[in-house]
Scaffold this active site. Sequence first.
Site, PDB file in Angstrom:
ATOM      1  N   LYS A  62       0.830  -1.204   0.000  1.00 52.64           N
ATOM      2  CA  LYS A  62       0.000   0.000   0.000  1.00 52.64           C
ATOM      3  C   LYS A  62       0.864   1.253   0.000  1.00 52.64           C
ATOM      4  O   LYS A  62       0.585   2.211  -0.727  1.00 52.64           O
ATOM      5  CB  LYS A  62      -0.927   0.006   1.216  1.00 52.64           C
ATOM      6  CG  LYS A  62      -2.140  -0.902   1.098  1.00 52.64           C
ATOM      7  CD  LYS A  62      -3.041  -0.780   2.318  1.00 52.64           C
ATOM      8  CE  LYS A  62      -4.294  -1.624   2.164  1.00 52.64           C
ATOM      9  NZ  LYS A  62      -5.187  -1.542   3.341  1.00 52.64           N
ATOM     10  N   CYS A 170      12.325  -0.814 -21.124  1.00 54.23           N
ATOM     11  CA  CYS A 170      11.797   0.548 -21.074  1.00 54.23           C
ATOM     12  C   CYS A 170      12.541   1.560 -21.948  1.00 54.23           C
ATOM     13  O   CYS A 170      11.988   2.616 -22.243  1.00 54.23           O
ATOM     14  CB  CYS A 170      11.777   1.037 -19.628  1.00 54.23           C
ATOM     15  SG  CYS A 170      10.630   0.149 -18.559  1.00 54.23           S
ATOM     16  N   LEU A 273      15.075  -4.668  -9.724  1.00 54.64           N
ATOM     17  CA  LEU A 273      15.276  -3.223  -9.751  1.00 54.64           C
ATOM     18  C   LEU A 273      16.033  -2.802  -8.502  1.00 54.64           C
ATOM     19  O   LEU A 273      15.566  -3.012  -7.384  1.00 54.64           O
ATOM     20  CB  LEU A 273      13.923  -2.501  -9.807  1.00 54.64           C
ATOM     21  CG  LEU A 273      13.945  -0.976  -9.705  1.00 54.64           C
ATOM     22  CD1 LEU A 273      14.623  -0.374 -10.924  1.00 54.64           C
ATOM     23  CD2 LEU A 273      12.525  -0.440  -9.552  1.00 54.64           C
ATOM     24  N   GLY A 312       9.675   6.031 -12.840  1.00 56.83           N
ATOM     25  CA  GLY A 312       9.172   6.115 -11.478  1.00 56.83           C
ATOM     26  C   GLY A 312       9.331   7.536 -10.987  1.00 56.83           C
ATOM     27  O   GLY A 312      10.165   8.291 -11.501  1.00 56.83           O
TER      28      GLY A 312
END
Length: 396
Positions: A62, A170, A273, A312
């Site tokens: 979360k 990416c 990552l 990100g």
Amino acid sequence: MSVGMGIDLEAFRKSQRADGFASILAIGTANPPNVVDQSTYPDYYFRVTNNEDNTDLKDKFKRICERSAIKKRHMYLTEEILKKNPELCAFLEVPSLDTRQAMLAAEVPRLGKEAAEKAIEEWGQPKSRITHLIFCTTTTPDLPGADFEVAKLLGLHPSVKRVGVFQHGCFAGGTVLRLAKDLAENNRGARVLVVCSENTAVTFRGPSETHLDGLVGLALFGDGASALIVGADPIPQVEKPCFEIVWTAQTVVPNSDGAISGKLREVGLTFQLKGAVPDLISTNIEKCLVEAFSQFNISDWNQLFWIAHPGGHAILDQVEASLNLDPTKLRATRHVMSEYGNMSSACVHFILDETRKASRQNGCSTSGGGFQMGVLFGFGPGLTVETVVLKSIPFP
């Protein structure tokens, strides 16, 4: 030099080259209809993977989702699909590659076709004018590849020259522009259809306490496809370019081995990552800018329009801080990340589309928000950086 019966091969060589820069003539995008709300995704994810009792790990997830700066994402995988294929909800315990690839072999070309049809419609020219196809994905490794399937779905001529860009991740949204530029400028009259199609069915799996980087990926990535028509020497009054591709480069960031990586195994594509990625990118990005723009006597990075891959929010924050960028520079990138998440190779093309549309809506003088020159960055495994110098087009 003349050879044979008076054949001038040098003149022939020159006749094959275009006169001007490659231009992006149209952009199309597509996403699966299933939309995932980021605020409720942790509860949904831990329920569908049968991990509701792991409350500590769910709380961590979360927090990751709350910090992601993402509002929603599109995903092919629905609860119904996951219930029918429970092996996708395991962590690394159950082989699932066959199930994943059966889905991807159909869905990746299908979504790519949808984006391509939108780009072709905007372009306004018959499909018979397409001479080359570049297809990019980090998902399915079938033979013949997804490039073949998309060409077939679109009904392209059998003589269309295909190039597949697979397993790049990416940064590949920049790679395909580099390849399209070379093809368009070295084949007079060429019209290159570029398609990127990405699907998280290859990486979805249950949670693990020992692989928190996997949870980061599950909070970031979404499904999407992009398509562009690229060609040099646009036909006046017929083709309507939105950006010119001026210069391209690729480099590997020093001392970045293993910073971003993926391994395709029987359980799908596992994602690694490292936390150093934002630092690695933000401390090396100015070198890429200097190499790209010193030849144009540009050193003020706020005088560019920006198309940066949204790896990100931490990457974007540190790049913005290290270069002292005005917050408006990454507005389009942050908007796309918020609405779609990280769609791997397709992301920068969504941002290009958002930039040109916002520029027109806001009454700017060019497709680059009123700026003439811009930069597109792709960041991905390696750690690899693609740099693309773009020129905007003035609005009439």
